[in-house]
Write a protein that holds these residues in place. Structure first.
Motif, PDB file in Angstrom:
ATOM      1  N   GLY A  19      -1.980   1.099   4.852  1.00  0.00           N
ATOM      2  CA  GLY A  19      -2.308  -0.223   4.912  1.00  0.00           C
ATOM      3  C   GLY A  19      -1.706  -1.269   5.219  1.00  0.00           C
ATOM      4  N   SER A  55      -5.922   2.352   8.683  1.00  0.00           N
ATOM      5  CA  SER A  55      -4.663   2.618   7.701  1.00  0.00           C
ATOM      6  C   SER A  55      -3.209   2.190   7.529  1.00  0.00           C
ATOM      7  CB  SER A  55      -5.410   3.535   6.318  1.00  0.00           C
ATOM      8  OG  SER A  55      -4.752   4.603   7.536  1.00  0.00           O
ATOM      9  N   THR A  69      -0.069  -8.761  -1.622  1.00  0.00           N
ATOM     10  CA  THR A  69      -1.470  -8.474  -1.715  1.00  0.00           C
ATOM     11  C   THR A  69      -1.803  -7.672  -0.392  1.00  0.00           C
ATOM     12  OG1 THR A  69      -2.461 -11.336  -2.051  1.00  0.00           O
ATOM     13  CG2 THR A  69      -4.295  -9.712  -0.547  1.00  0.00           C
ATOM     14  N   MET A  92      -3.591  -4.601   1.765  1.00  0.00           N
ATOM     15  CA  MET A  92      -5.229  -4.620   2.128  1.00  0.00           C
ATOM     16  C   MET A  92      -4.728  -3.389   2.556  1.00  0.00           C
ATOM     17  SD  MET A  92      -5.131  -7.960   4.555  1.00  0.00           S
ATOM     18  CE  MET A  92      -4.508  -9.850   4.019  1.00  0.00           C
ATOM     19  N   THR A  93      -6.187  -2.649   3.050  1.00  0.00           N
ATOM     20  CA  THR A  93      -6.605  -1.379   3.193  1.00  0.00           C
ATOM     21  C   THR A  93      -7.687  -1.327   3.703  1.00  0.00           C
ATOM     22  OG1 THR A  93      -7.876  -0.370   1.281  1.00  0.00           O
ATOM     23  CG2 THR A  93      -5.200  -0.201   1.647  1.00  0.00           C
ATOM     24  N   ALA A 135     -10.403   0.065   3.032  1.00  0.00           N
ATOM     25  CA  ALA A 135     -11.125   0.614   1.991  1.00  0.00           C
ATOM     26  C   ALA A 135     -11.929  -1.411   1.478  1.00  0.00           C
ATOM     27  CB  ALA A 135     -10.495   1.711   0.874  1.00  0.00           C
ATOM     28  N   ASN A 136     -10.550  -1.440   1.611  1.00  0.00           N
ATOM     29  CA  ASN A 136     -11.066  -3.835   0.902  1.00  0.00           C
ATOM     30  C   ASN A 136     -10.592  -4.960   1.572  1.00  0.00           C
ATOM     31  OD1 ASN A 136      -7.634  -3.810   1.316  1.00  0.00           O
ATOM     32  ND2 ASN A 136      -7.812  -3.499  -0.996  1.00  0.00           N
ATOM     33  N   SER A 137     -10.505  -4.501   2.731  1.00  0.00           N
ATOM     34  CA  SER A 137     -10.402  -5.702   3.766  1.00  0.00           C
ATOM     35  C   SER A 137     -10.856  -5.151   5.222  1.00  0.00           C
ATOM     36  CB  SER A 137      -8.929  -5.803   4.474  1.00  0.00           C
ATOM     37  OG  SER A 137      -8.361  -4.680   4.714  1.00  0.00           O
ATOM     38  N   LYS A 138     -11.227  -5.918   6.374  1.00  0.00           N
ATOM     39  CA  LYS A 138     -11.503  -5.301   7.193  1.00  0.00           C
ATOM     40  C   LYS A 138     -10.353  -4.753   8.222  1.00  0.00           C
ATOM     41  CE  LYS A 138     -14.647  -8.930   8.023  1.00  0.00           C
ATOM     42  NZ  LYS A 138     -15.702 -10.515   8.502  1.00  0.00           N
ATOM     43  N   PRO A 142       1.046  -1.109  -0.204  1.00  0.00           N
ATOM     44  CA  PRO A 142      -0.289   0.093   0.219  1.00  0.00           C
ATOM     45  C   PRO A 142       0.762   1.156   0.351  1.00  0.00           C
ATOM     46  CG  PRO A 142      -0.646  -1.085   1.250  1.00  0.00           C
ATOM     47  CD  PRO A 142       0.110  -2.239   1.242  1.00  0.00           C
TER      48      PRO A 142
END
Length: 163
Positions: free
Chosen positions: A112, A136, A124, A126-127, A129-132, A91
């Motif tokens: 993130g 950030s 992969t 993760m932020t 916005a796209n995960s739990k 990120p």
């Protein structure tokens, strides 16, 4: 292995000249800098030792550490270094927390976190916005059995079940 031995080994590894590596140079304003080639690039990357935040050994005995420039993987037995940055999928290149579990490396950043697959190099991101992920900014990451503990800047600690 006692902490002092582990730290000493890590410092030796960070300063160890690898194939094609150049002699460390000193910059008074930034501390000791080590020039080394990175396998995924055709140029030389500079990594300031003074900006290494966290370091872990993976199951293969390799060293991973976080810096302001990204996550560095030192493949000890292959005498190779590899840098993971925003370009590879983190990120952010400003990497903070770090943990290893099996084939996965968990890296926290100021935007993130990411999971790096050791065998493929796939990242992969993760932020929130796209995960739990609750925040950030991920300062700390720790693995305890099947749980991933994630220390964030504003939202406390999150615990994820990895199974």
């Amino acid at each position: 292995m006692p902490r002092t031995r582990t730290l000493a080994l890590l410092l030796v590894v960070l300063l160890l000249p690898l194939g094609g590596a150049q002699t460390p140079t000193t910059d008074q304003s930034k501390g000791v800098l080590v020039k080394f080639p990175v396998t995924r690039y055709n140029d030389t990357v500079f990594a300031a030792i003074s900006t290494a935040y966290r370091a872990v050994f993976d199951d293969a005995g390799d060293v991973w550490y976080t810096t302001q420039a990204g996550v560095v993987h030192l493949a000890i037995h292959e005498r190779n270094r590899e840098l993971f940055t925003h370009q590879e999928g983190l990120p952010s290149s400003l990497s903070l927390g770090l943990a290893a579990r099996g084939n996965e490396i968990y890296a926290g950043t100021d935007l993130g976190m990411a999971v790096i697959d050791r065998s493929t190099g796939h990242v992969t991101p993760m932020t929130p916005a796209n995960s739990k992920l609750p925040d950030s900014i991920v300062h700390e990451i720790a693995v305890d059995g099947d749980q991933l503990w994630i220390g964030t800047h504003f939202k406390g600690v999150a615990i994820w079940n990895l199974t």
